[in-house]
Scaffold this active site. Structure first.
Site, short mmCIF file in Angstrom:
data_model
loop_
_atom_site.label_atom_id
_atom_site.label_comp_id
_atom_site.label_asym_id
_atom_site.label_seq_id
_atom_site.Cartn_x
_atom_site.Cartn_y
_atom_site.Cartn_z
N CYS A 282 30.68 30.51 -5.49
CA CYS A 282 31.76 29.79 -4.82
C CYS A 282 31.89 28.37 -5.37
O CYS A 282 33.00 27.83 -5.49
CB CYS A 282 31.53 29.73 -3.32
SG CYS A 282 31.54 31.34 -2.50
N CYS B 292 26.72 30.06 -1.17
CA CYS B 292 27.24 30.94 -2.23
C CYS B 292 27.34 30.17 -3.55
O CYS B 292 28.19 29.29 -3.70
CB CYS B 292 28.60 31.50 -1.81
SG CYS B 292 29.51 32.30 -3.15
#
Length: 315
Positions: free
Chosen positions: A56, A53
């Site tokens: 993230c 991700c």
């Protein structure tokens, strides 16, 4: 006087709390203890993330930075969704929306209090955590320091106030209330140079905040007032000779404000507005608005003078 930003108070050890106890990696085995049970004492943020991700990688460091600044008043538990698929399935079945990452859920008293999805800027993360702390009856340490500093300022303890505002800025360099308070404390100590230096250090992203604008006006008025205060008797003499000398009355108002004679300063400008609203392109009204900004819009003298100004303008 040396800059006070970031210097601990005398008697303090200046040590920051270690983040290890309140920033941890969680999993299915520890979730109940580290999140649900822990949230009955301390608000808990759960950062659901994944190695693949991209957002993230941006969000998690900002969460860690803000949680560290909270000094243990909030806890961060990081959950790798790929390593904890069983937990994610259970939480999804319980109604927690985990269809995408990053997702950050806030827990308090064993329940989900709030959540957001996607990478947020640092300022919004701060607001999210501040709201969670408020729900739990607390606040960020910097907010406590600002409140303590404001109380010291109100009691006339300007050096202590400056020290406390500086400590608050060490914890949160983008806190406008701390910057505004520090500048005003320096002015109260008669140190225009330090006040000007502090104003030059205010981060650009908060430069237009009301607290900064008010402090900027207070500094400008202090400089104007210092020059005018020595000529106070001259302005008064000119007005005795010619009550319609608006420039003398305008300068008198600036001098009176520098001496903290606020009602008289406001009345001098109101007298000009009453006699000639358009004098020097509305200079008297604009100066009065600068007074309001410097005094604070909730200040009793501001409220009283604003009512008088409104009566003049709309009568």
């Amino acid at each position: 006087m040396e800059p006070l930003i970031g210097q601990p108070r005398a008697g303090g050890n200046g040590a920051a709390p270690q983040p290890g106890a309140f920033i941890i990696d969680g999993d299915q085995k520890t979730f109940m203890q580290e999140v649900i049970e822990a949230s009955r004492q301390t608000p808990v943020l759960v950062d659901f993330w994944a190695t693949w991700c991209g957002p993230c990688k941006t969000l998690t460091p900002l969460l860690e930075k803000t949680v560290t600044a909270a000094g243990g008043r909030v806890k961060l538990v990081k959950i790798d969704i790929d390593k904890n698929r069983g937990l994610i399935q259970q939480l999804t079945q319980a109604g927690l929306p985990l269809q995408s990452v990053p997702t950050v859920a806030a827990f308090w008293q064993g329940q989900i209090a709030d959540l957001f999805q996607g990478a947020l800027p640092e300022s919004e993360i701060k607001r999210f955590i501040e709201a969670l702390l408020k729900l739990a009856g607390g606040a960020m340490p910097s907010a406590d320091l600002v409140a303590e500093a404001q109380a010291a300022f109100a009691d006339g303890q300007f050096e202590d106030a400056a020290q406390l505002f500086g400590e608050a800025l060490q914890q949160d360099p983008e806190k406008p209330e701390a910057w505004g308070g520090l500048i005003r404390a320096m002015l109260a100590l008669g140190d225009e140079e330090q006040a000007s230096h502090a104003l030059s250090q205010v981060p650009a992203k908060i430069a237009d905040h009301a607290e900064i604008a008010g402090a900027r006006s207070a500094l400008a008025l202090a400089v104007e007032g210092r020059r005018a205060a020595g000529l106070l008797s001259e302005f008064e003499a000119r007005l005795r000779t010619d009550p319609q000398d608006h420039q003398a009355r305008y300068d008198l108002a600036t001098a009176l404000n520098s001496l903290d004679r606020r009602p008289e300063a406001a009345d001098a400008l109101l007298t000009i507005v009453r006699a000639d609203r358009k004098w020097k392109d509305d200079a008297a009204r604009l100066q009065l608005l600068k007074f309001f900004e410097a005094w604070g819009f909730a200040d009793p003298e501001t409220l009283a003078a604003r009512r008088k100004l409104s009566t003049l303008l709309f009568s």
